[in-house]
Design an enzyme around this catalytic site. Structure first.
Site, short mmCIF file in Angstrom:
data_model
loop_
_atom_site.label_atom_id
_atom_site.label_comp_id
_atom_site.label_asym_id
_atom_site.label_seq_id
_atom_site.Cartn_x
_atom_site.Cartn_y
_atom_site.Cartn_z
CG HIS A 24 42.63 38.43 45.48
ND1 HIS A 24 41.87 38.89 44.43
CD2 HIS A 24 43.81 38.05 44.94
CE1 HIS A 24 42.56 38.78 43.31
NE2 HIS A 24 43.74 38.28 43.60
CG ASP A 52 38.92 40.60 44.45
OD1 ASP A 52 39.46 40.69 45.57
OD2 ASP A 52 39.48 40.10 43.46
CB SER A 77 45.33 39.94 41.13
OG SER A 77 45.00 38.63 40.75
#
Length: 408
Positions: free
Chosen positions: A142, A172, A256
């Site tokens: 993402h 992911d 992230s």
């Protein structure tokens, strides 16, 4: 009697009281002094006895206690202080070992002419390999999704262009390739399978962008083998459940793709998400290294993750009304969970095995299947391309079975 004699006698009588008074005074003084010495001696001996009995555990003049009078709780405090200092030292060493391998990832989406293109998001990444003049970075899917171009910002601030080698939405994860001439440090993966709840965990990344690059937060492993729903189609429905580690080390937007590290400086997870509800605190999640490593290898080598394929479109049985379950699908009343075959693709393993529209799959290799998520997880985690798969299903209310060979 002569006058001289009388005067002498009077003088002797006058001096007699003074002599008696002196004797009384000296006698009282001696008694008082002796009594004071006795009382002082008794008090001193009493105080010394109480001191030896640890009734007065105060320090001596030099600021230390004798080993005989030192209480046990003071010993425990000293031990705790030593342990904390050792852990702090381990934290510092772990951060120094891996921090230079944690980088920033900047995504650019070009919306018009070159002059109008701009930065559209930042995240973190981890350099895990250096080979043949190139370095390889793992980050989140993402973080780079929808990017036209990507820059990687090294720990020293130098910016280099990144090439996307592959990306996987289910886990992911994504892998980037960069010029390795300015890369000096590479992270080492540790085992996430040996972790225990309560172990120290360090999250390293770039919260809220590059302004806070290289930030470190400390916490513990809060939970193992957690699952988080993943919406693959953007329709608000859970299409997949990814396995994650739970930690209370602060993970914020921009973290992230960064590293979750143990006290040995090894990467045990790739930070991926947090629960951001206002009433929630300390719920962060990372992709375990045991899950990430084989995916990273596939993405680096082939640009994709190879998974087995059945060739069906599906719908969860739980989305169908009770009336349709009995009237349209003619299922027994005790069948409440499963996967409906909405369609089969031509020349697919499912078509070759004879599956048809409205078949309801309830078991795979004898394992109960209650949803599409369960079917996918079983396929992707337990089966490989070329394996056979036995399916138990209902057609027109009758239980049947078939076997298909999974393809790429």
């Amino acid at each position: 009697m002569s006058d001289n004699y009388i005067d002498q006698e009077q003088q002797e009588l006058q001096s007699q009281p003074n002599k008696n008074g002196n004797k009384s005074y000296y006698s009282w003084l001696i008694k008082f002094t002796f009594s004071a010495l006795v009382v002082t001696t008794i008090l001193f001996l009493g105080a010394f006895g109480l001191f030896k009995a640890n009734v007065f555990p105060f320090n001596s003049a030099n600021g230390t206690e004798s080993s005989a009078s030192q209480p046990n709780n003071d010993i425990n405090i000293t031990q705790t202080s030593t342990e904390n200092s050792a852990e702090d030292s381990n934290v510092v060493q772990a951060v120094e070992q891996v921090s230079d391998a944690v980088v920033g990832v900047v995504k650019y989406q070009q919306t018009g002419p070159l002059s109008e293109s701009g930065q559209s998001g930042t995240g973190s990444g981890v350099i895990y390999k250096k080979q043949d003049g190139s370095a390889y970075v793992v980050t989140n899917h993402h973080v780079i999704e929808g990017a036209q171009t990507i820059d990687v910002v090294l720990s020293g601030g130098k910016k280099v262009e990144g090439e996307v080698l592959g990306s996987d939405q289910l886990t992911d994860l994504a892998v980037l390739k960069i010029d390795g001439s300015n890369v000096s440090n590479v992270a080492t993966f540790g085992s996430s399978e040996d972790l225990k709840v309560g172990e120290t965990a360090l999250a390293i990344g770039n919260p809220l962008g590059l302004e806070f690059a290289g930030s470190v937060t400390k916490g513990i492993i809060s939970g193992l083998e957690r699952t988080m729903p993943v919406d693959l189609n953007g329709d608000g429905q859970s299409d997949w459940e990814t396995d994650v580690l739970q930690t209370d080390a602060a993970i914020n937007p921009g973290n992230s793709g960064g590293a979750l590290v143990n006290l040995s400086g090894e990467v045990i997870g790739i930070n991926s998400m947090k629960i951001a509800q206002q009433e929630v605190e300390g719920l962060g999640f990372a992709i375990p290294s045991a899950t990430a490593q084989p995916v990273i290898e596939d993405l680096e080598q082939s640009g994709e993750v190879t998974r087995p394929y059945m060739g069906i479109q599906t719908q969860d049985l739980s989305t169908i009304s009770t009336r349709d379950l009995q009237e349209s699908l003619k299922l027994p009343s005790d069948v409440q969970k499963g996967v409906i075959v909405a369609a089969t693709q031509s020349n697919s393993p499912a078509e070759a095995a004879g599956l048809q529209k409205y078949d309801v799959i309830v078991k795979a290799d004898g394992n109960d299947i209650g949803s599409l998520v369960e079917l996918r997880k079983y396929l992707y985690e337990e089966k490989s391309v070329g394996d056979t798969l036995e399916l138990t299903f209902y057609r027109d209310g009758q239980q049947q079975s078939t076997t298909l060979t999974l393809e790429k």
